[in-house]
Design a protein around this motif. Structure first.
Motif, short mmCIF file in Angstrom:
data_model
loop_
_atom_site.label_atom_id
_atom_site.label_comp_id
_atom_site.label_asym_id
_atom_site.label_seq_id
_atom_site.Cartn_x
_atom_site.Cartn_y
_atom_site.Cartn_z
N PHE A 328 49.10 28.86 31.95
CA PHE A 328 49.18 29.45 32.85
C PHE A 328 48.16 29.78 34.12
N ASP A 329 48.15 31.15 33.58
CA ASP A 329 47.16 32.38 34.33
C ASP A 329 45.91 32.11 33.28
N ARG A 330 45.30 31.67 32.20
CA ARG A 330 44.79 31.14 31.67
C ARG A 330 43.74 30.15 32.85
N ALA A 331 44.79 29.20 32.79
CA ALA A 331 43.77 28.08 33.69
C ALA A 331 43.32 28.75 35.33
N ASP A 332 44.07 29.45 35.88
CA ASP A 332 43.68 30.70 37.10
C ASP A 332 42.10 31.15 36.44
N GLN A 333 42.48 31.41 35.79
CA GLN A 333 41.12 32.24 35.13
C GLN A 333 39.42 31.05 35.29
N TRP A 334 40.32 29.97 34.80
CA TRP A 334 39.02 29.06 34.66
C TRP A 334 38.58 28.69 36.15
N ALA A 335 39.58 28.39 36.77
CA ALA A 335 39.42 27.77 38.21
C ALA A 335 38.28 29.06 38.69
N PHE A 336 38.95 30.03 38.96
CA PHE A 336 38.34 30.68 39.51
C PHE A 336 36.65 30.91 38.85
N GLU A 337 36.18 31.07 37.62
CA GLU A 337 34.93 31.35 37.06
C GLU A 337 34.00 29.89 37.40
N HIS A 338 34.73 28.75 37.33
CA HIS A 338 34.15 27.92 37.80
C HIS A 338 34.28 27.62 39.10
N ALA A 339 34.69 28.09 39.96
CA ALA A 339 34.14 27.74 41.41
C ALA A 339 33.72 28.43 42.17
N LEU A 340 33.16 29.44 41.14
CA LEU A 340 32.18 30.21 41.48
C LEU A 340 30.97 29.03 41.12
N ASN A 345 34.52 28.67 47.64
CA ASN A 345 35.59 30.28 47.45
C ASN A 345 36.19 29.97 46.41
N PRO A 346 35.84 31.26 45.59
CA PRO A 346 36.78 31.77 44.18
C PRO A 346 38.02 32.18 44.33
N LEU A 347 38.46 32.74 45.70
CA LEU A 347 39.72 33.55 46.44
C LEU A 347 40.50 32.58 47.00
N ALA A 348 40.03 30.86 46.50
CA ALA A 348 40.67 29.40 47.59
C ALA A 348 42.16 29.80 46.48
N GLY A 349 42.08 29.96 45.22
CA GLY A 349 43.35 29.88 45.01
C GLY A 349 44.48 31.18 45.56
N ALA A 374 48.64 39.07 39.06
CA ALA A 374 48.56 40.35 39.14
C ALA A 374 46.99 40.27 38.46
N ALA A 375 47.41 39.08 36.97
CA ALA A 375 46.23 39.04 36.25
C ALA A 375 44.76 38.64 36.98
N ILE A 376 45.05 36.97 37.49
CA ILE A 376 43.90 36.76 38.65
C ILE A 376 43.14 38.31 39.97
N ASN A 377 44.07 38.20 40.36
CA ASN A 377 43.42 39.97 40.38
C ASN A 377 42.37 40.70 40.24
N LYS A 378 43.08 40.78 38.71
CA LYS A 378 41.79 41.78 38.11
C LYS A 378 40.81 40.93 37.66
N ILE A 379 40.56 40.36 38.14
CA ILE A 379 39.81 39.40 37.83
C ILE A 379 39.08 39.24 38.97
N ALA A 380 39.90 39.46 40.08
CA ALA A 380 38.50 39.29 41.29
C ALA A 380 38.21 40.85 41.56
N GLU A 381 38.91 41.79 41.61
CA GLU A 381 38.26 43.65 41.45
C GLU A 381 36.97 43.76 40.44
N ALA A 382 36.55 42.45 39.53
CA ALA A 382 36.40 43.04 38.50
C ALA A 382 35.02 42.32 39.52
N LYS A 383 34.98 41.24 40.49
CA LYS A 383 33.69 40.99 41.26
C LYS A 383 34.05 41.39 42.31
N GLY A 384 34.42 42.52 42.41
CA GLY A 384 34.84 43.50 44.41
C GLY A 384 35.16 42.90 45.12
#
Length: 449
Positions: A328-340, A345-349, A374-384
């Protein structure tokens, strides 16, 4: 006999023939005002609302044109049918969505040549009063990937062109089993409760991208657990177009009953409590008790209780979905990156997660547990985007939440009982989940031949 008399006789014969033909035609359910199951009616309306949010998002995802992902074909509209349902339930379908026994359009994507309420009469020139067989013809036409003709009951004939998207159909639970959820590399069935979050366009897109990401990131692992390749002629093929089809609805009921029966036979009370998710129910009740109104901000403890319930839901999945839950966490990351990539809005999740938590909607795969947040938040933080995430979460920091939840008994989503063991799938039809079972269930029309 005079010429006038012969003309009148001919006219009478013609009118009589037309009347007899009309009487011989199929009769469709109408809303006669009778009392119906109000819960089913509400679920039918929620189903329609969800389809109308998700169908445009599916079309929007086609713009990815990702060369790396496996593909499926989709249509710019969604259909439903009351064919096969009990008489009073058919009335509920008519009252709730204007759906009778015919294949009825309940959602469209922008640019679709069809409109809400259109009734399908024929596909590629093939007419069939059996809506299940017509649905199979529609699925076959879709999967060619080529334009095809549709005839409507209004007399119009138009051309529909399928479009290609990344694999992983996004579908909703049937109205008779709104709690049903299943996650498979071919199709994910989302609990109907997610529609109560009033999905925005970007949140609907996140739901679609997350489902596709689950297929892409978890497909290989799920196939290792069990792989079935037959699609044509099965109930699954019809469910890719209409999960509300009565056959799919009955299968969903059977799957849920199988899980409940299995849970009731477990000797260990601790394990039994996990499968019936008492902890989840308690957490949801605490949230409801702690709110004076829906708009009131949740306390940190209430958020922790809700996310504990999300973890419990994730750990209670079984079959192929149980394997899918590990990514599920990898699906979160995939959705974030492909929304971009789509300019969404990559924060729609995060916004969807917050709405689900605030509404106590925790029995689904889209709300985050503490580890995923926590995992998806780290990805968002890396994007500022860390401060934006904190604002969405009403000032609560995911890392602090994770630390606080370490002391809670269900915070880490312990391994839960599933009535089949991952290494020993057992012999039950639904041991690997609803979607996998439908790959083995023939169409009712085929079974009647």
């Amino acid at each position: 006999m005079s010429t006038a008399a012969r003309a009148m006789r001919s006219l009478f014969v013609l009118l009589l023939s037309l009347l007899l033909a009309a009487c011989a035609g199929p009769k469709y359910t109408v809303d006669d005002g009778r009392k119906v199951d109000e819960t089913l009616l509400a679920n039918i309306r929620a189903y329609g609302t969800g389809e109308q949010a998700i169908r445009p998002a599916i079309a929007r995802s086609a713009a990815l044109r990702d060369p790396e992902c496996d593909k499926q074909w989709e249509l710019p509209f969604a259909v439903a049918t009351a064919y096969g349902w009990a008489e009073t339930d058919r009335v509920a379908w008519v009252r709730g969505l204007g759906v009778d026994e015919r294949l009825t359009v309940v959602a469209t994507a922008p640019g679709s040549p069809l409109t809400l309420g259109d009734k399908l009469l024929a596909v590629r020139g093939q007419k069939d009063n059996d809506s299940e067989r017509l649905l199979a013809t529609l699925a076959e036409a879709r999967d060619t990937g080529k334009p095809f003709a549709l005839s409507l009951s209004s007399g119009r004939t138009l051309t529909v062109t399928p479009f290609e998207v990344c694999r992983g159909y996004t579908r909703l639970a049937p109205p008779n089993t709104p709690e049903m959820q299943d996650y498979h590399w071919l199709l994910s069935l989302h609990a109907l409760e997610i529609t109560r979050a009033n999905l925005t366009e970007d949140e609907a897109l996140w739901t679609v991208l997350w489902t596709q990401g689950l297929s892409e990131e978890g497909g290989a692992r799920m196939k290792t657990y069990h792989y079935g390749s037959q699609i044509v002629g099965t109930l699954y093929n019809l469910a890719t177009l209409a999960t509300g089809l009565r056959g799919a609805a009955l299968a969903a009921e059977a799957a849920i009953n199988a899980a409940k029966n299995a849970a009731s036979t477990v000797a260990s009370e601790i394990v039994k409590q996990q499968i019936i998710e008492q902890g989840k129910a308690l957490a949801a009740q605490r949230i409801r008790d702690g709110l004076s109104e829906a708009a009131q901000q949740l306390t940190k403890q209430q958020v922790m209780n809700a996310m504990q319930a999300v973890a419990s839901n994730r750990s209670s999945l079984w079959g192929v979905a149980r394997v899918g839950a590990t990514v599920f966490d990898r699906a979160d990351q995939w959705a974030f990156e492909h929304a971009l990539k789509l300019g969404a809005n990559p924060l729609a999740g995060f916004t969807l997660h917050q709405k689900l938590i605030e509404r106590s909607l925790v029995s689904n795969g889209l709300a985050f547990d503490a580890e995923r947040l926590a995992a998806i938040n780290k990805i968002a933080e890396a994007k500022g985007l860390g401060y934006e995430v904190q604002a969405i979460l009403r000032g609560i920091k995911p890392d602090e939440l994770m630390l606080a939840m370490d002391s809670m008994p269900l915070a880490s989503a312990p391994e839960a009982f599933a009535y089949e063991n991952v290494n020993d799938p057992g012999s039950g039809r639904y041991a690997r989940g609803l979607i996998n079972a439908m790959l083995d269930i023939p169409m009712e029309s085929d079974a009647r031949k």
